[in-house]
Design a protein around this motif. Structure first.
Motif, PDB file in Angstrom:
ATOM      1  N   GLY A 176       0.523  -1.051   0.293  1.00 45.88           N
ATOM      2  CA  GLY A 176      -0.560  -0.362   0.381  1.00 45.88           C
ATOM      3  C   GLY A 176       0.808   1.340  -0.368  1.00 45.88           C
ATOM      4  O   GLY A 176       2.224   1.545   0.435  1.00 45.88           O
ATOM      5  N   ASP A 191       1.862   5.085   1.434  1.00 45.07           N
ATOM      6  CA  ASP A 191       2.995   4.875   2.720  1.00 45.07           C
ATOM      7  C   ASP A 191       0.735   5.502   3.698  1.00 45.07           C
ATOM      8  O   ASP A 191       1.036   5.285   4.769  1.00 45.07           O
ATOM      9  CB  ASP A 191       3.372   6.855   2.567  1.00 45.07           C
ATOM     10  N   CYS A 249       5.495  -6.610   1.986  1.00 45.99           N
ATOM     11  CA  CYS A 249       5.682  -4.451   1.228  1.00 45.99           C
ATOM     12  C   CYS A 249       5.119  -3.869   3.157  1.00 45.99           C
ATOM     13  O   CYS A 249       5.760  -4.071   3.881  1.00 45.99           O
ATOM     14  CB  CYS A 249       5.146  -4.461  -0.157  1.00 45.99           C
ATOM     15  N   ALA A 250       3.892  -3.027   2.232  1.00 42.90           N
ATOM     16  CA  ALA A 250       3.493  -2.678   3.482  1.00 42.90           C
ATOM     17  C   ALA A 250       2.895  -2.996   4.476  1.00 42.90           C
ATOM     18  O   ALA A 250       3.401  -3.159   5.430  1.00 42.90           O
ATOM     19  CB  ALA A 250       2.699  -1.678   2.496  1.00 42.90           C
ATOM     20  N   GLN A 255       6.264  -4.388   6.194  1.00 42.87           N
ATOM     21  CA  GLN A 255       6.615  -3.765   7.129  1.00 42.87           C
ATOM     22  C   GLN A 255       6.056  -3.497   8.629  1.00 42.87           C
ATOM     23  O   GLN A 255       6.351  -3.063   9.715  1.00 42.87           O
ATOM     24  CB  GLN A 255       7.476  -2.032   6.385  1.00 42.87           C
ATOM     25  N   ASN A 273       8.702  -2.470  -5.594  1.00 46.45           N
ATOM     26  CA  ASN A 273       8.345  -0.350  -5.251  1.00 46.45           C
ATOM     27  C   ASN A 273       8.033  -0.539  -4.485  1.00 46.45           C
ATOM     28  O   ASN A 273       7.019  -0.719  -3.437  1.00 46.45           O
ATOM     29  CB  ASN A 273       6.894  -0.480  -6.498  1.00 46.45           C
ATOM     30  N   GLY A 314       9.644   2.367  -0.871  1.00 51.22           N
ATOM     31  CA  GLY A 314      10.949   3.490  -0.452  1.00 51.22           C
ATOM     32  C   GLY A 314      11.914   3.063   1.116  1.00 51.22           C
ATOM     33  O   GLY A 314      12.394   3.594   1.165  1.00 51.22           O
ATOM     34  N   GLY A 315      10.707   2.042   1.880  1.00 60.07           N
ATOM     35  CA  GLY A 315      11.622   1.842   2.881  1.00 60.07           C
ATOM     36  C   GLY A 315      12.964   0.536   2.282  1.00 60.07           C
ATOM     37  O   GLY A 315      13.008   0.314   1.670  1.00 60.07           O
TER      38      GLY A 315
HETATM   39  N1  GLN Z   1       4.942   2.489   1.536  1.00 57.69           N
HETATM   40  C1  GLN Z   1       5.346   1.908   1.817  1.00 57.69           C
HETATM   41  C2  GLN Z   1       7.123   2.024   1.616  1.00 57.69           C
HETATM   42  O1  GLN Z   1       7.387   3.101   0.147  1.00 57.69           O
HETATM   43  C3  GLN Z   1       5.094   0.162   0.995  1.00 57.69           C
HETATM   44  C4  GLN Z   1       4.619   0.114  -0.675  1.00 57.69           C
HETATM   45  C5  GLN Z   1       4.270  -0.720  -0.869  1.00 57.69           C
HETATM   46  O2  GLN Z   1       3.952  -0.730  -0.433  1.00 57.69           O
HETATM   47  N2  GLN Z   1       4.173  -0.744  -2.546  1.00 57.69           N
HETATM   48  O3  GLN Z   1       8.038   1.645   1.480  1.00 57.69           O
END
Ligand code: GLN
Length: 236
Positions: A63, A65, A95-96, A99, A151, A153-154
């Protein structure tokens, strides 16, 4: 398995966490369970609904941010996912979703507390990790090469309480070295694609964790063709 021996698959927060076809993970799990004759119930639980605590497999997708921060806050307040994990439920997070299972993560320039369900911590990378992702999977998992699309940023750091899902050969994953993490029946990855379409062996691993049953081989010509196409493209 729970109620009347149906395998209960719970997709959490499709309204917040569902990028890059992550819904496919639910479809693949249900299909592969069905092909083994396992009765399945699929539940899509939106963020304004309570998290059921009697699921067998919980799925969390990727997802942006804002939705990621909101999802983490709601899951923490709800507490249902924690109770399910205490019962031994299987969790697969992308991913999100991956994290937010850890200690903390960055979203929209701020640090947010995670759910502390696995020993990972995520901070900001200097660049976005975008593109194909591949890696040699942890030998204890008995899985073939991981393939996917990332994809994010973290960047994610693994604590001593988890093992990596894979050693990165293409892309960034957690930090350019390792990708994903697992402990007990919780597994997280940066791999979209959706991950279970590109890595059906992971779907079977999750089904084995959830049921305690060995998964009979099934006709995997199509997923094998997809895997080979992507792995060949990466190798070019
Ligand atoms: N928002 C988070 C990041 O950019 C996860 C991105 C995602 O789930 N694609 O690191």
């Amino acid at each position: 398995m729970s109620t009347e021996s149906h395998l209960r698959l719970i997709w959490l927060y499709p309204d917040l966490l569902s990028t890059y076809g992550d819904r496919g993970n639910l479809l693949i799990l249900a299909r592969r369970a069905d092909l083994r004759g396992l009765p399945v119930e699929c539940h899509e639980v939106r963020a304004d609904h309570p998290v059921p605590t009697d699921g067998d497999v919980y799925l969390l997708g990727g997802g942006e941010d804002g939705p990621q921060a909101l999802a983490a806050q709601r899951l923490a307040n709800d507490g249902g996912l924690h109770r399910a994990v205490e019962r031994g439920a299987t969790v697969f997070a992308v991913c999100a979703g991956y994290q937010l299972l850890g200690q903390s993560f960055f979203a929209k320039g701020s640090k947010y507390p995670g759910l502390n369900l696995i020993d990972i911590d995520s901070d900001r990378g200097e660049t976005r990790a975008v593109g194909e992702l591949a890696g040699e999977t942890h030998p204890a998992l008995g899985l073939p090469t991981l393939t996917g699309f990332e994809n994010h940023g973290g960047r994610t750091h693994l604590g001593p309480g988890v093992k990596p899902l894979a050693k990165v050969t293409t892309g960034i994953g957690n930090d350019g070295q390792s990708e994903g993490a697992w402990n007990g029946r919780i597994l997280g990855t940066y791999s979209h694609g959706p991950a279970l379409a590109r890595n059906p062996a992971i779907a079977d691993l999750l089904l084995r964790w959830a049921t305690g049953l060995n998964m009979e081989p099934i006709d995997d010509r199509w997923p094998t063709a997809l895997r080979n196409e992507r792995l060949t493209a990466i190798a070019r």
